[in-house]
Motif scaffolding. Structure first.
Motif, PDB file in Angstrom:
ATOM      1  N   ASN A 280       5.940  -8.837   0.793  1.00  0.00           N
ATOM      2  CA  ASN A 280       5.301  -9.733  -0.160  1.00  0.00           C
ATOM      3  C   ASN A 280       6.142  -9.759  -1.425  1.00  0.00           C
ATOM      4  O   ASN A 280       6.176  -8.785  -2.184  1.00  0.00           O
ATOM      5  CB  ASN A 280       3.879  -9.282  -0.499  1.00  0.00           C
ATOM      6  CG  ASN A 280       3.192 -10.224  -1.470  1.00  0.00           C
ATOM      7  OD1 ASN A 280       3.506 -11.420  -1.506  1.00  0.00           O
ATOM      8  ND2 ASN A 280       2.277  -9.706  -2.270  1.00  0.00           N
ATOM      9  N   HIS A 341      -3.036  -9.619   9.093  1.00  0.00           N
ATOM     10  CA  HIS A 341      -2.159  -9.232   7.986  1.00  0.00           C
ATOM     11  C   HIS A 341      -2.345  -7.745   7.684  1.00  0.00           C
ATOM     12  O   HIS A 341      -3.425  -7.194   7.927  1.00  0.00           O
ATOM     13  CB  HIS A 341      -2.490 -10.031   6.713  1.00  0.00           C
ATOM     14  CG  HIS A 341      -2.288 -11.495   6.826  1.00  0.00           C
ATOM     15  ND1 HIS A 341      -2.867 -12.401   5.958  1.00  0.00           N
ATOM     16  CD2 HIS A 341      -1.563 -12.238   7.698  1.00  0.00           C
ATOM     17  CE1 HIS A 341      -2.511 -13.622   6.294  1.00  0.00           C
ATOM     18  NE2 HIS A 341      -1.730 -13.551   7.352  1.00  0.00           N
ATOM     19  N   GLN A 344      -4.285  -4.020   2.249  1.00  0.00           N
ATOM     20  CA  GLN A 344      -3.951  -3.318   1.025  1.00  0.00           C
ATOM     21  C   GLN A 344      -5.109  -2.430   0.561  1.00  0.00           C
ATOM     22  O   GLN A 344      -4.946  -1.262   0.232  1.00  0.00           O
ATOM     23  CB  GLN A 344      -3.590  -4.307  -0.082  1.00  0.00           C
ATOM     24  CG  GLN A 344      -3.106  -3.661  -1.372  1.00  0.00           C
ATOM     25  CD  GLN A 344      -1.775  -2.948  -1.186  1.00  0.00           C
ATOM     26  OE1 GLN A 344      -0.881  -3.471  -0.518  1.00  0.00           O
ATOM     27  NE2 GLN A 344      -1.648  -1.752  -1.743  1.00  0.00           N
ATOM     28  N   ASN A 345      -6.325  -3.014   0.550  1.00  0.00           N
ATOM     29  CA  ASN A 345      -7.516  -2.282   0.080  1.00  0.00           C
ATOM     30  C   ASN A 345      -8.728  -2.649   0.919  1.00  0.00           C
ATOM     31  O   ASN A 345      -8.794  -3.750   1.506  1.00  0.00           O
ATOM     32  CB  ASN A 345      -7.811  -2.615  -1.392  1.00  0.00           C
ATOM     33  CG  ASN A 345      -6.715  -2.161  -2.328  1.00  0.00           C
ATOM     34  OD1 ASN A 345      -6.385  -0.982  -2.359  1.00  0.00           O
ATOM     35  ND2 ASN A 345      -6.162  -3.099  -3.094  1.00  0.00           N
ATOM     36  N   THR A 370      -1.617   3.448   9.601  1.00  0.00           N
ATOM     37  CA  THR A 370      -0.283   3.066   9.125  1.00  0.00           C
ATOM     38  C   THR A 370       0.688   2.771  10.263  1.00  0.00           C
ATOM     39  O   THR A 370       1.703   2.095  10.070  1.00  0.00           O
ATOM     40  CB  THR A 370       0.301   4.177   8.241  1.00  0.00           C
ATOM     41  OG1 THR A 370       0.323   5.400   8.982  1.00  0.00           O
ATOM     42  CG2 THR A 370      -0.542   4.371   6.991  1.00  0.00           C
ATOM     43  N   ARG A 374      -0.444  -1.005   8.780  1.00  0.00           N
ATOM     44  CA  ARG A 374      -1.668  -1.145   7.988  1.00  0.00           C
ATOM     45  C   ARG A 374      -2.513  -2.341   8.405  1.00  0.00           C
ATOM     46  O   ARG A 374      -3.331  -2.840   7.630  1.00  0.00           O
ATOM     47  CB  ARG A 374      -1.334  -1.235   6.491  1.00  0.00           C
ATOM     48  CG  ARG A 374      -0.639   0.009   5.927  1.00  0.00           C
ATOM     49  CD  ARG A 374      -0.393  -0.143   4.439  1.00  0.00           C
ATOM     50  NE  ARG A 374      -1.656  -0.252   3.692  1.00  0.00           N
ATOM     51  CZ  ARG A 374      -2.368   0.763   3.238  1.00  0.00           C
ATOM     52  NH1 ARG A 374      -1.959   2.002   3.466  1.00  0.00           N
ATOM     53  NH2 ARG A 374      -3.469   0.553   2.545  1.00  0.00           N
ATOM     54  N   THR A 399      -8.914  -6.696   1.675  1.00  0.00           N
ATOM     55  CA  THR A 399      -7.872  -7.438   0.953  1.00  0.00           C
ATOM     56  C   THR A 399      -6.513  -7.074   1.533  1.00  0.00           C
ATOM     57  O   THR A 399      -6.205  -5.893   1.740  1.00  0.00           O
ATOM     58  CB  THR A 399      -7.897  -7.104  -0.548  1.00  0.00           C
ATOM     59  OG1 THR A 399      -9.203  -7.379  -1.070  1.00  0.00           O
ATOM     60  CG2 THR A 399      -6.864  -7.935  -1.299  1.00  0.00           C
ATOM     61  N   ASP A 400      -5.688  -8.093   1.818  1.00  0.00           N
ATOM     62  CA  ASP A 400      -4.378  -7.831   2.434  1.00  0.00           C
ATOM     63  C   ASP A 400      -3.296  -7.680   1.361  1.00  0.00           C
ATOM     64  O   ASP A 400      -3.560  -7.760   0.155  1.00  0.00           O
ATOM     65  CB  ASP A 400      -4.025  -8.916   3.454  1.00  0.00           C
ATOM     66  CG  ASP A 400      -3.826 -10.287   2.807  1.00  0.00           C
ATOM     67  OD1 ASP A 400      -3.636 -10.348   1.582  1.00  0.00           O
ATOM     68  OD2 ASP A 400      -3.859 -11.297   3.545  1.00  0.00           O
ATOM     69  N   ILE A 401      -2.058  -7.444   1.802  1.00  0.00           N
ATOM     70  CA  ILE A 401      -0.949  -7.200   0.867  1.00  0.00           C
ATOM     71  C   ILE A 401      -0.582  -8.450   0.081  1.00  0.00           C
ATOM     72  O   ILE A 401       0.152  -8.368  -0.908  1.00  0.00           O
ATOM     73  CB  ILE A 401       0.293  -6.665   1.607  1.00  0.00           C
ATOM     74  CG1 ILE A 401       0.823  -7.684   2.619  1.00  0.00           C
ATOM     75  CG2 ILE A 401       0.006  -5.326   2.263  1.00  0.00           C
ATOM     76  CD1 ILE A 401       2.145  -7.305   3.243  1.00  0.00           C
ATOM     77  N   GLY A 403      -2.890 -10.319  -1.355  1.00  0.00           N
ATOM     78  CA  GLY A 403      -3.983 -10.573  -2.278  1.00  0.00           C
ATOM     79  C   GLY A 403      -5.072 -11.449  -1.710  1.00  0.00           C
ATOM     80  O   GLY A 403      -5.968 -11.905  -2.443  1.00  0.00           O
ATOM     81  N   SER A 405      -8.439 -12.103   0.635  1.00  0.00           N
ATOM     82  CA  SER A 405      -9.609 -11.375   1.136  1.00  0.00           C
ATOM     83  C   SER A 405     -10.303 -12.192   2.207  1.00  0.00           C
ATOM     84  O   SER A 405     -10.192 -13.433   2.236  1.00  0.00           O
ATOM     85  CB  SER A 405     -10.593 -11.075  -0.007  1.00  0.00           C
ATOM     86  OG  SER A 405      -9.979 -10.269  -0.996  1.00  0.00           O
TER      87      SER A 405
END
Length: 416
Positions: A280, A341, A344-345, A370, A374, A399-401, A403, A405
């Motif tokens: 990204n 994807h 991220q969170n 991982t 991820r 939420t993906d890398i 940004g 959701s």
């Protein structure tokens, strides 16, 4: 006239005698302190010269190769002005089956011209056989090569010091070798350049060095095999921003990566013979990723950052492995959801696990795998037998890398 018998002229007995050298007109063989000159081999009958490149072998190799021409009954070996002979070295010109008589094709046996730039002719001999490592059958026309440079990589970089070719029985004989220490290789030289540099060339080698002296036993057995093909990229797919899909000719292993300039953390996902690289980069800077496999292979991938804005407008993060909607769960293993994807969170408050028909909320352990770059969310719980579970991912819980959701609720039913 009536007493004559009719018949067919036979021409006499078939000629089986190979051409013989005329010593009075031939350059003397086995010379010492040899100085560059044209070598002439004159025969006692008309001859023809065939397949010079493959049959006439000079050992050690001479660069550039001598010019070999036929004039009437004489074969002339002419050295280029640029040729520099090594000091105190015995050279052998092997003629193989290049010289034949003109009518029946008879070949002089073991025709060689030998000379030394020093005071004596080296006299050691190395013999042996080359066989296929699997079939155990002899292999013909294989180069057996001796190197005075004993580095492992010499067969890829240099021409051999001494060499010979195997016959149809896989046998070879390297003559007039000096006492020394050598690295030994056998090579099925497909491109005729005396180097191991083609993917389809079979090779053999000794595990130890060959120490030659007057008392050593120089019988070698070499097993020819085909090395694994070097790593090669077959296809690069970068049609979608954020991921490069690379397909190789084999399973990619032991890869290392370097970035130009320094990149934020990338995510790598291996799938059999392919590699997905997730990134990204919300900038128009030109980025390059250099992929290496030891020192044998390298390639550079340019990462496309131009499509970031359009990607953000149309892309969605979605679960890709929740089919069918009712899943039979293993009693011990975690329940997993695979996304399109990398994650991220996660917002654990917006992720629900409901038990039984009463929809009792229980607390699972959530983790991001991982190993899947991820992209996989694992849900660990002590599952109760014969009970229905409902797993709910509410909007904006993942939420993906990039940004992004999840916009929709994801609700697979789990049956244990």
């Amino acid at each position: 006239a009536a007493c004559a018998n009719t018949g067919t002229l036979t021409g006499g007995e078939k000629d089986t005698r190979p051409p013989q050298l005329d010593s009075t007109q031939t350059t003397p063989n086995f010379q010492t302190n040899f100085e560059k000159q044209t070598i002439e081999l004159t025969f006692d009958e008309w001859i023809k010269l065939e397949d010079i490149v493959n049959q006439i072998i000079v050992s050690p190799p001479i660069e550039p190769r001598p010019n070999i021409i036929l004039k009437k009954k004489t074969v002339r070996i002419e050295f280029e002005p640029a040729v520099l002979f090594k000091e105190n070295v015995t050279y052998t010109i092997n003629f193989g089956s290049s010289i034949k008589d003109f009518t029946e094709g008879n070949i002089p046996e073991d025709l060689r011209f030998v000379f030394s730039t020093g005071d004596y002719i080296d006299s050691l001999t190395v013999t042996g056989v080359v066989k296929d490592v699997i079939k155990k059958e002899p292999v013909k026309d294989v180069l057996v090569m001796l190197y005075d440079n004993t580095a492992d990589s010499v067969v890829r970089k240099e021409r051999p010091f001494y060499f010979a070719k195997t016959n149809k029985e896989g046998q070879f004989r390297i003559r007039n070798v000096r006492a020394d220490t050598f690295k030994v290789f056998a090579l099925e030289d497909q491109n005729l350049n005396y180097r191991f540099d083609a993917a389809n060339e079979r090779i053999a080698f000794m595990d130890t060095l060959l120490y030659l002296n007057d008392s050593s036993r120089n019988e070698l057995d070499l097993a020819l095999f085909l090395e694994d093909s070097p790593l090669e990229i077959k296809n690069k797919n970068q049609k979608v921003y954020g991921i490069v899909k690379i397909t190789f000719n084999q399973k990619p292993e032991d890869l290392t990566f370097r970035y130009k300039p320094l990149l934020p953390t990338l995510l790598f996902e291996y799938e059999k013979d392919s590699l997905n690289i997730w990134y990204n980069l919300d900038t128009l800077t030109n980025w390059s990723l250099i992929i290496n496999q030891d020192t044998l292979w390298s390639d550079t991938i340019a990462l496309d950052t131009s499509g970031f804005s359009q990607f953000r407008k149309t892309a969605k993060i979605q679960a890709t492995s929740i089919v069918p909607n009712v899943i039979t769960q293993h009693p011990i293993l975690p329940f997993s959801v695979l996304f399109n994807h990398p994650i991220q969170n996660i917002d654990s408050a917006s992720i629900l696990l409901l038990k039984d028909t009463l929809r009792e909320r229980v607390t699972p352990t959530l983790s991001i795998d991982t190993k899947k770059a991820r992209r996989q969310l694992d849900v660990q719980h002590t599952w109760t037998a014969n009970v229905l579970y409902e797993f709910i991912i509410l909007p904006n819980a993942v939420t993906d890398i990039f940004g992004l959701s999840n916009r929709d609720t994801i609700t697979p039913t789990i049956y244990n």
